[in-house]
Design an enzyme around this catalytic site. Sequence first.
Site, PDB file in Angstrom:
ATOM      1  N   ASN A  13      -6.729   0.489  18.902  1.00  0.00           N
ATOM      2  CA  ASN A  13      -8.094   1.004  18.754  1.00  0.00           C
ATOM      3  C   ASN A  13      -8.412   1.420  17.323  1.00  0.00           C
ATOM      4  O   ASN A  13      -9.297   2.241  17.083  1.00  0.00           O
ATOM      5  CB  ASN A  13      -8.310   2.182  19.694  1.00  0.00           C
ATOM      6  CG  ASN A  13      -7.407   3.364  19.375  1.00  0.00           C
ATOM      7  OD1 ASN A  13      -6.293   3.181  18.885  1.00  0.00           O
ATOM      8  ND2 ASN A  13      -7.876   4.568  19.649  1.00  0.00           N
ATOM      9  N   GLU A  14      -7.695   0.845  16.342  1.00  0.00           N
ATOM     10  CA  GLU A  14      -7.869   1.240  14.952  1.00  0.00           C
ATOM     11  C   GLU A  14      -9.312   1.140  14.471  1.00  0.00           C
ATOM     12  O   GLU A  14      -9.781   1.986  13.691  1.00  0.00           O
ATOM     13  CB  GLU A  14      -6.967   0.390  14.045  1.00  0.00           C
ATOM     14  CG  GLU A  14      -5.502   0.794  14.055  1.00  0.00           C
ATOM     15  CD  GLU A  14      -4.720   0.192  15.202  1.00  0.00           C
ATOM     16  OE1 GLU A  14      -3.484   0.290  15.206  1.00  0.00           O
ATOM     17  OE2 GLU A  14      -5.342  -0.394  16.124  1.00  0.00           O
ATOM     18  N   GLY A  31      -0.507   2.933  17.232  1.00  0.00           N
ATOM     19  CA  GLY A  31       0.910   2.829  16.917  1.00  0.00           C
ATOM     20  C   GLY A  31       1.809   2.895  18.128  1.00  0.00           C
ATOM     21  O   GLY A  31       2.930   2.371  18.112  1.00  0.00           O
ATOM     22  N   LEU A  48      -0.132   6.253  14.840  1.00  0.00           N
ATOM     23  CA  LEU A  48       0.074   6.724  13.473  1.00  0.00           C
ATOM     24  C   LEU A  48      -0.451   8.139  13.301  1.00  0.00           C
ATOM     25  O   LEU A  48      -1.478   8.510  13.870  1.00  0.00           O
ATOM     26  CB  LEU A  48      -0.614   5.786  12.479  1.00  0.00           C
ATOM     27  CG  LEU A  48      -0.180   4.318  12.483  1.00  0.00           C
ATOM     28  CD1 LEU A  48      -0.869   3.579  11.340  1.00  0.00           C
ATOM     29  CD2 LEU A  48       1.330   4.177  12.380  1.00  0.00           C
TER      30      LEU A  48
END
Length: 289
Positions: A164-165, A140, A95
């Site tokens: 890995n957000e 993403g 993202l």
Amino acid sequence: MALAAASRGLLHAGSRLGRREVVDGARRFANKRVLVETEDTSGIAVMKFKNPPVNSLSLEFLTEFVISLEKLENDKTFRGVILTSDLPGIFSAGLDLREMYGRNPAHYTEYWKAVQELWLRLYLSKLVLVSAINGASPAGGCLMALTCDYRIMADNPKYTIGLNESLLGIVAPFWLKDNFVNTIGHRAAERALQLGMLFPPAEALKLGVVDEVVPEDQIHSKVRSVMVKWLAVPDHSRQLTKSMMRKATADNLLKQREADIQNFVSFISRDSIQKSLHVYLEKLKQKRG
């Protein structure tokens, strides 16, 4: 209906896209951020991400991608699509954090709708989707790979894949969590999501994040041979089976789509989250600068 309505909006927004050209007998949709190469005789198309420097999923990229995919789905010539990168060493960095920082709620709403649409279109696609993961694939990037029917990763220790957000101070949405759990199992997904783990090729293969790891110079030939195997199955039976396996997970988002958008906008608008994103973006600037 929600999916169709959102798609019409994206098609309207991108109606000027898709100029075609012919190179070495193959057709190309000459978009700015997504290169689509098609060979009518094989029934296979290749979608190459080309959104430098790191193939981030900007709003413009998401729009072009969904439009290009729908063109292929509406053309009965094509039965399979290969997803890969046109940039060396990077599949997709995920993202675009710039879309989630310092903007207004209306923009966050538009962006998250586009992210949802990307996942739904890929996850529910009737086409055979095979990813050739030829570079790093965090967040993403991993999202796109997880929607595919088969995932092949280049054997390069510099390349990693995962969600890995949590390390960025944000949280993977419930529908992506479900997709991840379906792929590698509940306990492995729980640990990986909490720790924001990124896996090198061998470990990704062991966990089932990817289906094969091959030498980097063989990835494109391998992905085509795998595609041939999948296309040997009659479309109607394969498509019905895919729908049966994935419908419940997709319906979970479709039923809660507006609530998911509202939750995202509320979460990303928090001062603490905006501060975390600011710190991370500043670090990226320093690395590049």
